[in-house]
Motif scaffolding. Structure first.
Motif, mmCIF file in Angstrom:
data_model
loop_
_atom_site.group_PDB
_atom_site.id
_atom_site.type_symbol
_atom_site.label_atom_id
_atom_site.label_comp_id
_atom_site.label_asym_id
_atom_site.label_seq_id
_atom_site.Cartn_x
_atom_site.Cartn_y
_atom_site.Cartn_z
ATOM 1 N N VAL A 45 11.259 28.333 67.080
ATOM 2 C CA VAL A 45 11.054 28.943 65.762
ATOM 3 C C VAL A 45 11.548 30.390 65.765
ATOM 4 O O VAL A 45 12.196 30.834 64.811
ATOM 5 N N ALA A 46 11.259 31.129 66.832
ATOM 6 C CA ALA A 46 11.731 32.512 66.924
ATOM 7 C C ALA A 46 13.261 32.570 66.939
ATOM 8 O O ALA A 46 13.867 33.433 66.282
ATOM 9 N N LEU A 47 13.885 31.650 67.662
ATOM 10 C CA LEU A 47 15.353 31.605 67.681
ATOM 11 C C LEU A 47 15.921 31.220 66.320
ATOM 12 O O LEU A 47 16.960 31.747 65.906
ATOM 13 N N ASP A 48 15.250 30.316 65.615
ATOM 14 C CA ASP A 48 15.690 29.941 64.269
ATOM 15 C C ASP A 48 15.661 31.141 63.334
ATOM 16 O O ASP A 48 16.614 31.385 62.587
ATOM 17 N N ILE A 49 14.555 31.878 63.385
ATOM 18 C CA ILE A 49 14.410 33.043 62.514
ATOM 19 C C ILE A 49 15.474 34.090 62.847
ATOM 20 O O ILE A 49 16.099 34.669 61.946
ATOM 21 N N ALA A 50 15.706 34.325 64.116
ATOM 22 C CA ALA A 50 16.714 35.307 64.523
ATOM 23 C C ALA A 50 18.112 34.873 64.076
ATOM 24 O O ALA A 50 18.900 35.691 63.590
ATOM 25 N N ALA A 51 18.429 33.585 64.229
ATOM 26 C CA ALA A 51 19.756 33.098 63.850
ATOM 27 C C ALA A 51 19.975 33.188 62.343
ATOM 28 O O ALA A 51 21.039 33.622 61.888
ATOM 29 N N VAL A 52 18.986 32.805 61.560
ATOM 30 C CA VAL A 52 19.122 32.866 60.099
ATOM 31 C C VAL A 52 19.226 34.323 59.648
ATOM 32 O O VAL A 52 20.038 34.658 58.774
ATOM 33 N N THR A 53 18.414 35.186 60.249
ATOM 34 C CA THR A 53 18.481 36.614 59.899
ATOM 35 C C THR A 53 19.860 37.181 60.218
ATOM 36 O O THR A 53 20.453 37.905 59.403
ATOM 37 N N LEU A 54 20.380 36.857 61.363
ATOM 38 C CA LEU A 54 21.702 37.331 61.751
ATOM 39 C C LEU A 54 22.771 36.788 60.800
ATOM 40 O O LEU A 54 23.700 37.519 60.418
ATOM 41 N N LEU A 55 22.643 35.553 60.407
ATOM 42 C CA LEU A 55 23.606 34.960 59.479
ATOM 43 C C LEU A 55 23.544 35.632 58.117
ATOM 44 O O LEU A 55 24.587 35.966 57.531
ATOM 45 N N VAL A 56 22.343 35.878 57.604
ATOM 46 C CA VAL A 56 22.198 36.527 56.291
ATOM 47 C C VAL A 56 22.725 37.959 56.345
ATOM 48 O O VAL A 56 23.455 38.396 55.444
ATOM 49 N N VAL A 57 22.378 38.693 57.389
ATOM 50 C CA VAL A 57 22.874 40.068 57.530
ATOM 51 C C VAL A 57 24.397 40.062 57.640
ATOM 52 O O VAL A 57 25.085 40.909 57.058
ATOM 53 N N GLY A 58 24.928 39.089 58.340
ATOM 54 C CA GLY A 58 26.376 38.994 58.467
ATOM 55 C C GLY A 58 27.061 38.687 57.155
ATOM 56 O O GLY A 58 28.174 39.157 56.896
ATOM 57 N N LEU A 59 26.393 37.908 56.294
ATOM 58 C CA LEU A 59 26.980 37.609 54.992
ATOM 59 C C LEU A 59 26.870 38.795 54.030
ATOM 60 O O LEU A 59 27.715 38.972 53.164
ATOM 61 N N VAL A 60 25.817 39.607 54.180
ATOM 62 C CA VAL A 60 25.632 40.770 53.311
ATOM 63 C C VAL A 60 26.577 41.904 53.718
ATOM 64 O O VAL A 60 27.184 42.556 52.866
ATOM 65 N N LEU A 61 26.689 42.136 55.007
ATOM 66 C CA LEU A 61 27.574 43.192 55.490
ATOM 67 C C LEU A 61 29.024 42.704 55.479
ATOM 68 O O LEU A 61 29.288 41.523 55.670
ATOM 69 N N PRO A 62 29.957 43.623 55.277
ATOM 70 C CA PRO A 62 31.368 43.205 55.265
ATOM 71 C C PRO A 62 31.962 43.118 56.678
ATOM 72 O O PRO A 62 33.131 43.397 56.876
ATOM 73 N N ASP A 63 31.144 42.721 57.638
ATOM 74 C CA ASP A 63 31.602 42.666 59.031
ATOM 75 C C ASP A 63 31.713 41.198 59.458
ATOM 76 O O ASP A 63 30.697 40.502 59.596
ATOM 77 N N PRO A 64 32.927 40.699 59.662
ATOM 78 C CA PRO A 64 33.076 39.287 60.037
ATOM 79 C C PRO A 64 32.530 38.980 61.433
ATOM 80 O O PRO A 64 32.177 37.837 61.725
ATOM 81 N N GLY A 65 32.425 39.987 62.299
ATOM 82 C CA GLY A 65 31.890 39.753 63.639
ATOM 83 C C GLY A 65 30.419 39.355 63.618
ATOM 84 O O GLY A 65 29.986 38.469 64.349
ATOM 85 N N VAL A 66 29.647 40.026 62.755
ATOM 86 C CA VAL A 66 28.218 39.693 62.631
ATOM 87 C C VAL A 66 28.064 38.297 62.026
ATOM 88 O O VAL A 66 27.215 37.514 62.444
ATOM 89 N N THR A 67 28.895 37.984 61.043
ATOM 90 C CA THR A 67 28.851 36.647 60.434
ATOM 91 C C THR A 67 29.187 35.580 61.469
ATOM 92 O O THR A 67 28.509 34.547 61.541
ATOM 93 N N LEU A 68 30.194 35.830 62.280
ATOM 94 C CA LEU A 68 30.566 34.875 63.319
ATOM 95 C C LEU A 68 29.431 34.691 64.323
ATOM 96 O O LEU A 68 29.115 33.557 64.718
ATOM 97 N N CYS A 69 28.798 35.780 64.722
ATOM 98 C CA CYS A 69 27.660 35.682 65.646
ATOM 99 C C CYS A 69 26.519 34.887 65.020
ATOM 100 O O CYS A 69 25.856 34.088 65.687
ATOM 101 N N GLY A 70 26.280 35.098 63.720
ATOM 102 C CA GLY A 70 25.245 34.335 63.019
ATOM 103 C C GLY A 70 25.550 32.851 62.973
ATOM 104 O O GLY A 70 24.670 32.010 63.173
ATOM 105 N N ILE A 71 26.806 32.515 62.730
ATOM 106 C CA ILE A 71 27.210 31.104 62.692
ATOM 107 C C ILE A 71 27.058 30.473 64.073
ATOM 108 O O ILE A 71 26.551 29.350 64.205
ATOM 109 N N ILE A 72 27.470 31.185 65.099
ATOM 110 C CA ILE A 72 27.349 30.659 66.465
ATOM 111 C C ILE A 72 25.875 30.494 66.849
ATOM 112 O O ILE A 72 25.474 29.471 67.418
ATOM 113 N N ALA A 73 25.040 31.491 66.509
ATOM 114 C CA ALA A 73 23.616 31.409 66.828
ATOM 115 C C ALA A 73 22.958 30.258 66.071
ATOM 116 O O ALA A 73 22.144 29.512 66.633
ATOM 117 N N PHE A 74 23.303 30.095 64.809
ATOM 118 C CA PHE A 74 22.725 29.006 64.014
ATOM 119 C C PHE A 74 23.161 27.639 64.547
ATOM 120 O O PHE A 74 22.364 26.713 64.627
#
Length: 87
Positions: A45-74
């Motif tokens: 559950v903690a990993l799920d929350i971290a992955a979704v948070t990273l994905l949302v932050v990556g989609l909000v920020l204009p940084d494709p690296g964070v989005t990619l990390c979020g997709i990989i984590a998810f």
């Protein structure tokens, strides 16, 4: 070598364990450990929350690296859930 009395006592303990917790008895006989489910579930559950948070932050920020990390984590959390159901 164990005495006759010790072997008898061990057999009683084994029968008692078979009756009270057959899963544990089977795991001990086969030499495999039971996995703590509560800890594993909390960690997932903690990993799920971290992955979704990273994905949302990556989609909000204009940084494709964070989005990619979020997709990989998810993807990793989904794979972990699927693999966990097969065990």
């Amino acid at each position: 070598m164990l005495s006759h009395h010790d072997r008898t006592e061990l057999a009683k303990i084994e029968r008692s364990l078979e009756l009270s917790d057959p899963d544990l008895a089977t795991a001990l006989r086969e030499g495999r450990c039971r996995k703590p489910r509560a800890l594993r579930t909390a960690l997932l559950v903690a990993l799920d929350i971290a992955a979704v948070t990273l994905l949302v932050v990556g989609l909000v920020l204009p940084d494709p690296g964070v989005t990619l990390c979020g997709i990989i984590a998810f993807t990793g959390t989904v794979w972990t859930h699927v693999a966990g159901h097969r065990l």
